[in-house]
Design an enzyme around this catalytic site. Structure first.
Site, PDB file in Angstrom:
ATOM      1  N   ASN A  74     -10.885  -4.211  -1.399  1.00 28.04           N
ATOM      2  CA  ASN A  74     -10.677  -3.290  -2.221  1.00 28.04           C
ATOM      3  C   ASN A  74      -9.597  -3.513  -3.200  1.00 28.04           C
ATOM      4  OD1 ASN A  74     -12.519  -0.983  -1.403  1.00 28.04           O
ATOM      5  ND2 ASN A  74     -11.135  -0.814   0.622  1.00 28.04           N
TER       6      ASN A  74
ATOM      7  N   HIS B 200     -16.918   4.231  -4.558  1.00 29.59           N
ATOM      8  CA  HIS B 200     -16.002   5.231  -4.201  1.00 29.59           C
ATOM      9  C   HIS B 200     -16.268   6.522  -5.452  1.00 29.59           C
ATOM     10  CE1 HIS B 200     -13.024   3.121  -1.521  1.00 29.59           C
ATOM     11  NE2 HIS B 200     -14.340   3.117  -1.044  1.00 29.59           N
TER      12      HIS B 200
ATOM     13  N   TYR C 107     -14.801   9.956  -1.804  1.00 32.71           N
ATOM     14  CA  TYR C 107     -13.752   9.587  -2.688  1.00 32.71           C
ATOM     15  C   TYR C 107     -13.659  10.661  -3.918  1.00 32.71           C
ATOM     16  CZ  TYR C 107     -12.365   5.743   0.151  1.00 32.71           C
ATOM     17  OH  TYR C 107     -11.895   5.240   1.361  1.00 32.71           O
TER      18      TYR C 107
ATOM     19  N   ASP D 229     -18.049  -0.011   3.056  1.00 34.15           N
ATOM     20  CA  ASP D 229     -18.722   0.694   4.283  1.00 34.15           C
ATOM     21  C   ASP D 229     -18.877   2.085   3.814  1.00 34.15           C
ATOM     22  OD1 ASP D 229     -16.242   1.352   4.330  1.00 34.15           O
ATOM     23  OD2 ASP D 229     -15.876   0.270   6.315  1.00 34.15           O
TER      24      ASP D 229
ATOM     25  N   ARG E  96       0.890  -1.110  -0.156  1.00 34.31           N
ATOM     26  CA  ARG E  96      -0.061  -0.124   0.013  1.00 34.31           C
ATOM     27  C   ARG E  96       0.820   1.182   0.100  1.00 34.31           C
ATOM     28  NH1 ARG E  96      -4.651   2.092   4.356  1.00 34.31           N
ATOM     29  NH2 ARG E  96      -4.947   4.028   3.360  1.00 34.31           N
TER      30      ARG E  96
END
Length: 441
Positions: free
Chosen positions: A148, A201, A263, A172, A94
């Protein structure tokens, strides 16, 4: 009342303690017989697993609980629900997802832009393997997926398993927004009847009805414009999330028709957001220094003390509760209304039928029954079509091993735009993701 067998994939996640607390809180409405956690990271999961043993002993002693790294123990023919929250590559990857694009002058974010592209290309592989593992022994189990970036994962799974009607991709964030609206209005999010459209998103609430049928969206719009916007659990949020929610006011001021998913800031204001991001300390670093540190320290403290009764960090949050109440609605054919990710097939009339749209649906034992949206205005249609093309090309790039489609995907993304920049970022991400992505030709 029937008791259910549940497997949690990603047992070492920092979100797992909240999910476990949620299962304790809802033991009367969603009773569990057997609960198994599985994770590839044995050390991380052991900490959460030992915390869970103490928690269940005190709050849910009837549960038959175990944790494992062995698929044959986690996926059995008697499993009813698989709750999936994988992070392929962990926080180390990440961090690369976020920092590599930033080093090249474009947004680095976990699920949006090139970072989301890289994460998606990794997640598809492991989600496909998960589906194969579960379906080999439990063809009727429900797979409820948080993994994700949900939009890309959902698109790929829809293309690879078009007949599997018991895979449901959820997020969520709409639930978090509903809870935040509820805090503003002093209402429960379960009292709302939301109307929502978009991609994961990448969507908007168009109406938010109360139980009497009154649309509360105009009132919320004015409250946000006058007083700003914060998450429902803002006291527990890291700084970057507070800044993210604060951007909702700007989006509502510029585009007042609907209330946006947070987002969307990355796509509507990429230049502004890019200036705020620190290439040396990204959201991944913030999480590792913040939520992850807090959760694991608290779990270790509980293990050392032998009791979870005074726990103050491990709490029942939206992430933990949402997947459980979704499962409840399916398990007991309740038909409750949630925002979930489904194949369009005419739900939004003027979007492609194969788009995986995020919309409100009634969840029953026979699956989701979506509420029709109809046609959407040109501005939103144009944004969504561009984003969907990016998501579809990303899925195809993985499935076909196509460098060209990967390049096309990143060129289309609103956080990149330039084909020259897209190629530069793609080549850097290919190098960083060796062993995770298929070879692109």
């Amino acid at each position: 009342m029937k008791k259910f067998n549940v497997t949690i994939v990603g047992g070492g996640s920092t979100w797992t303690p909240g999910l476990l607390k949620g299962l304790c809180a809802r033991q009367d409405t969603f009773p569990i017989d057997k609960l198994v956690m599985i994770d590839v990271d044995e050390e991380r999961q052991a900490t959460i697993g030992e915390f869970a043993k103490i928690l269940f002993k005190e709050e849910y002693p009837d549960v038959n609980f175990s944790y494992t790294t062995d698929k044959s123990e986690a996926f059995r023919e008697d499993v009813d629900f698989v709750f999936c929250q994988m992070r392929t590559g962990g926080y180390a990857m990440r961090e690369k997802d976020e920092k590599i694009p930033l080093s090249l002058g474009v947004i680095g974010q976990e699920t949006c832009g090139p970072g989301g592209f890289a994460y998606g290309m990794r997640s598809i592989r492991d989600m496909v393997q998960l589906v194969e593992d579960v379906r080999a022994v439990a063809p009727n189990a429900w797979i409820l997926n948080y993994t994700n970036p949900a939009a890309i994962v959902a698109d790929a799974l829809s293309r690879l398993y078009p007949e599997d009607k018991r895979i449901l991709n959820i997020c969520d964030q709409p639930e978090n927004l509903l809870r935040s609206y509820g805090r503003l209005l002093d209402m429960s999010p379960r009292d709302f009847d939301p109307v929502y459209f978009g991609l994961n998103h990448f969507g908007w609430f168009t109406h938010l009805y109360d139980k009497e049928g009154h649309d509360l969206l105009p009132k919320l719009r004015e409250m946000i414009l006058e007083g700003g916007f914060r998450p429902a659990d803002y006291e527990q949020r890291d700084k970057s999330w507070l800044e993210t929610y604060a951007m909702v006011e700007q989006m509502v001021r510029d585009f007042p028709d609907y209330l946006p998913n947070t987002y969307l800031q990355y796509y509507l204001y990429p230049d502004k957001v890019l200036k705020k991001l620190n290439p040396e300390f990204t959201r991944a670093n913030e999480v590792m220094a913040g939520r992850e540190k807090r959760v694991f320290e608290e779990c270790n403290r509980i293990i050392e003390n032998g009791t979870a009764k005074d726990s103050h960090v491990v709490h029942n949050d939206a992430h933990g509760e949402f997947i459980i109440i979704v499962a409840e609605s399916i398990a007991y054919n309740k038909g409750d209304n949630f925002v979930v990710i489904l194949k369009n097939d005419g739900i939004v009339e003027n979007l492609p039928n194969d788009a995986m749209v995020e919309v409100a649906a009634s969840l029953t034992a026979n699956g989701p029954r979506p509420y029709a949206v109809g046609e959407i205005p040109t501005f939103y249609k144009g944004l969504i079509e561009g984003q969907f093309a990016y998501e579809k090309l990303t899925s195809e790039a993985y499935i076909e091993g196509s460098y060209t489609k990967a390049l096309q995907a990143l060129t289309l993304n609103r956080t990149v735009v330039s084909a020259l920049k897209a190629r530069e970022v793609l080549d850097a991400l290919i190098e960083a993701n060796k062993g995770y992505w298929p070879e692109l030709n």
